[in-house]
Design a protein around this motif. Structure first.
Motif: not given
Length: 265
Positions: A178-199
């Motif tokens: 599980p991702v558990l918190k938004a901070g983990n998603n932040y670093f996950r997508f930081k390495a990919k491209r600017n596609c998170w968070p989605k409004v």
């Protein structure tokens, strides 16, 4: 003409630009050579490494140059079970073993594959995410086409000369943690491209999105939109054949079969 230049365009956007900082190599099979077409070439796995641009581990495989006295290396998504020092074989006469690459027309039905070529000799564009695999469904020897089942579940007809690697993409089980918190998603997508968070569109103003505005968050019109809509208006369920939940699978399968039969006529 006024005395100043009005700025109309804001320049290139940042959403679709790739983050290239920590990327080491693109995932590509070795270029198709005459030796591969006739028999096979042998490569040795020199390194298995992580690349920020890919969810699966990468393998650096070293080959002898086809006509010069030197060695060349190519990086590609590793199959599960690969190890450094392993010899892998690329070509028409390669054996059906994990890590080997061969034309899908030479594989028996039911073979599990990854690093699949959409067109012959394009060096692999399909089935490259961690834990993914495709299945060879059938061959048509007369037309030289093969049918495969992709990870999404859809079936695709490809040229039998297209190559694929035998096995499953390494790194499976990634989404089980599980991702558990938004901070983990932040670093996950930081390495990919600017596609998170989605409004959400309904949370925006009407000047920013067709779904925006109103005293309550609602779309206010059908969420389906035609295929030929201009950019900016083309949001929501684009060219949807149907909407709503999938309910009662058997009836839907019958309807879809009738629809296919009508389309053939």
């Amino acid at each position: 003409e006024t005395g100043y230049q009005r700025r109309v365009h804001g320049g290139a956007g940042s959403i679709y630009t790739a983050r290239k900082t920590n990327r080491k190599a693109p995932s590509k099979l070795s270029p198709l050579t005459v030796d591969e077409k006739r028999s096979y070439v042998r490569g040795c796995i020199r390194e298995i490494f992580h690349d920020a641009g890919h969810t699966a581990p990468m393998a650096r495989i070293q080959f002898r140059h086809p006509f010069r006295f030197k060695r060349v290396s190519y990086s590609m998504v590793a199959a599960e079970g690969m190890y450094t020092g392993q010899y892998v074989y690329f070509g028409q006469n390669a054996k059906l073993a994990v890590g080997n690459v061969m034309p899908i027309g030479k594989m028996p039905e039911g073979t599990i594959v990854c690093n699949l070529e959409r067109k012959a000799a394009d060096r692999g564009t399909l089935v490259r995410a961690s834990g993914c695999y495709g299945i060879v469904v059938s061959h048509n020897r007369e037309t030289g086409k093969s049918r495969l089942k992709l990870p999404s579940g859809c079936k695709k007809t490809l040229d039998s000369k297209s190559r694929a690697m035998v096995g499953i993409c390494a790194g499976g089980g990634r989404i089980e943690k599980p991702v558990l918190k938004a901070g983990n998603n932040y670093f996950r997508f930081k390495a990919k491209r600017n596609c998170w968070p989605k409004v959400r569109g309904v949370a925006m103003s009407p000047v920013d999105h067709p779904h925006g505005g109103g005293n309550h968050q609602h779309i206010g019109h059908p969420s389906t939109i035609r295929r030929g809509a201009p950019p900016g208006q083309k949001v929501g369920l684009v060219a949807a054949r149907r909407t709503g939940r999938l309910r009662g699978g058997k009836g839907l399968r019958v309807v879809s079969k009738e629809f296919k039969d009508k389309s053939k006529d």
